[in-house]
Write an enzyme that holds these catalytic residues in place. Structure first.
Site, short mmCIF file in Angstrom:
data_model
loop_
_atom_site.label_atom_id
_atom_site.label_comp_id
_atom_site.label_asym_id
_atom_site.label_seq_id
_atom_site.Cartn_x
_atom_site.Cartn_y
_atom_site.Cartn_z
N SER A 104 -10.12 -0.72 6.76
CA SER A 104 -9.58 -0.58 5.56
C SER A 104 -8.99 -1.56 4.79
O SER A 104 -8.47 -1.40 3.92
CB SER A 104 -8.68 0.74 5.51
OG SER A 104 -9.59 1.98 5.55
N LYS A 114 0.62 -1.06 -0.03
CA LYS A 114 0.09 -0.05 -0.01
C LYS A 114 0.96 1.33 0.04
O LYS A 114 1.85 1.36 0.72
CB LYS A 114 -1.01 -0.10 1.13
CG LYS A 114 -2.01 1.12 1.17
CD LYS A 114 -2.83 0.95 2.52
CE LYS A 114 -3.97 1.96 2.26
NZ LYS A 114 -4.78 1.87 3.49
N SER A 132 -9.73 1.79 2.53
CA SER A 132 -9.05 2.64 1.73
C SER A 132 -8.19 1.75 1.03
O SER A 132 -7.20 2.14 0.17
CB SER A 132 -8.28 3.62 2.43
OG SER A 132 -7.45 3.07 3.67
#
Length: 489
Positions: A178, A79, A154
């Site tokens: 997330s 990420k 997210s």
């Protein structure tokens, strides 16, 4: 060899160990898959193909020398708020569009020490603020099961990359759901560890008392392997647990007969899609069939307040953390105005997206003079109540089981202009985050052709227990290694 990207990480490890193929061949297969589907999915902000092939060659040398770990030579996605030395790290924001970190995060150090291969930096909602990966300065990620739908957020890029075969496993971060919510919407396994299990050193901050890095994979074994790698004490993060990291894979394959499972009734409220409710009920039946004792009459009365608590505490912490982006030290800087203060205002106005600005304003208001006691302090008190209720529940039950998300994946654009509707996507994941508890989402079937996730919540630092239940369910149900039926685009 061309479809090695279909393997799970542990299957790939066995193939590498038996020398059926090399890490370079495995990495090339994944990169070919990325070239095919990335124009459709947009799972990555930055691809690191050359670096990945270099790391794969190093991994092959380790494998030849017999110095391999379960992640040596395994292609992973990371990420884009996890700092990586020399590799652009944007946090999904224009503010950090050209930021090249001078150091590695603790979790990436651990991945490299294990010999993992980084394919690229995964797309995300800006500064991890969102539930759909539509709030990225680099365009939305699309769900590999249906590109017209969101992948969740997210960590939507991290989940979509695994589901589409663009990496075998990935790292996401979880502040209020997330990791778990996008894993559920993309049909993958996602684990949010106990707060303090994984170091936050080198993680671009959103809400410092909530942020945790965790893995996303195609099955429970891969997720356990990843957490074994990234977890443990780090002297650079005083919130990490000083106790030795247990071998989490040791819990896999254990019987769950006689295990006590609580099902909080507050999670089964209006707003949940009927197909989701049906899949969760079927999953509970599977757990009962394995010999677990399921109690469907558990109550956590303060659960309904978790959404409000989170959206006071998280924006408050974000407003403080994001004050550092002033256009002076690093990141985007607008210097067109005649004064320093005007330049700072323009930098933040142009560098941040709308959702980030919204949360900064919410947090600044909650922390302002005259409102701190009414909002932030009260939210912290209710947070304590939520934690106490979980503690009381875990005195009676080994784990709690809930849905991960009230809905399956929804169309891109459907909720982006309705913040409250978007925030409700995390209504089932927020309570565990607010309490700092570990929770895992595992696939439990389909509704209208789209994946549904079941959440298993454990007590503090009891990741082994939730992995045990998740693995037992996965083996009995067969819902694992669910690659999305995505054609090359």
């Amino acid at each position: 060899m061309s479809e090695l990207w279909r393997l799970t990480a542990h299957e790939a490890h066995e193939g590498l160990r038996r020398r059926e193929f090399t890490s370079v061949e495995l990495t090339q297969s994944v990169l070919e898959r990325v070239a095919e589907v990335e124009p459709t999915v947009n799972a990555y902000i930055t691809l690191t193909a050359d670096l990945a092939l270099e790391q794969a060659k190093e991994a092959d040398a380790k494998l030849a020398a017999g110095a391999a770990t379960p992640l040596t030579g395994i292609p992973v996605g990371v990420k884009d708020l996890i700092v990586t030395k020399g590799v652009r790290t944007t946090a999904g924001s224009k503010m950090l569009e050209n930021f090249i970190p001078p150091y590695d995060s603790h979790v990436y150090e651990n991945l490299r020490r294990a010999g993992a291969v980084m394919i690229g930096k995964c797309n995300m909602d800006e500064f991890a603020m969102g539930s759909s990966t539509e709030h990225s300065a680099y365009g939305p990620t699309r769900n590999p099961w249906n590109p017209a739908l969101v992948p969740g957020g997210s960590s939507g890029g991290s989940a979509a990359a695994v589901a589409a075969g663009e990496c075998l496993v990935s790292l996401g971060s979880d502040t209020g759901g997330s990791i778990r919510q996008p894993a559920a919407l993309c049909g993958q396994v996602g684990l949010d560890p106990t707060y303090g299990r994984v170091s936050r050193y080198g993680i671009i901050a959103f809400g410092s008392s909530l942020d945790q890095v965790g893995p996303i994979g195609r099955d429970v074994e891969d997720v356990a392997t990843m957490l074994d790698c990234i977890g443990g004490h780090d002297p650079r993060d005083s919130t990490t647990n000083p106790e030795p990291m247990p071998d989490l894979r040791h819990y896999l394959g254990r019987d769950i007969r006689g295990m006590r499972i609580g099902v909080p009734k507050e999670y089964f409220i209006s707003g949940m899609e009927p197909g989701v409710a049906a899949r969760i009920e079927e999953a509970l039946g599977v757990l009962e069939g394995l010999g677990a004792i399921v109690d469907r009459d558990v109550s956590l009365p303060s659960t309904g307040h978790a959404l409000a608590v989170y959206y006071i505490i998280a924006p408050s912490e974000a407003s403080a953390n994001l004050a550092r982006y002033d256009g002076v030290k690093y990141g985007f800087s607008d210097r067109s105005a005649p004064s320093m203060w005007e330049n700072m205002e323009q930098t933040r106005a142009k560098g941040f997206g709308n959702e980030v600005k919204r949360r900064i304003m919410l947090g600044t208001y909650a922390l302002s003079a005259g409102y701190y006691d009414a909002y932030y302090l009260k939210a912290q008190k209710v947070r304590t109540l939520i934690s106490r209720e979980f503690a009381e529940a875990f005195a009676r039950y080994d784990v709690l089981v809930t849905p991960t998300s009230p809905t399956v994946a929804f169309p891109i654009g459907a909720k982006v202009d309705d913040p409250f509707a978007m925030y409700l996507n995390d209504i089932y994941t927020l309570p565990a985050s607010v309490a700092g508890l570990p929770a895992i989402s595992v696939p439990c079937g389909f509704s209208e052709g789209l994946p549904v996730g079941m959440q298993i919540i454990g007590n503090f630092f009891d990741e082994g227990r939730i992995l045990q239940v998740a693995h037992a369910y996965e083996q009995a149900s067969g819902f694992k290694n669910q690659l999305a039926p995505l054609a090359a685009g």
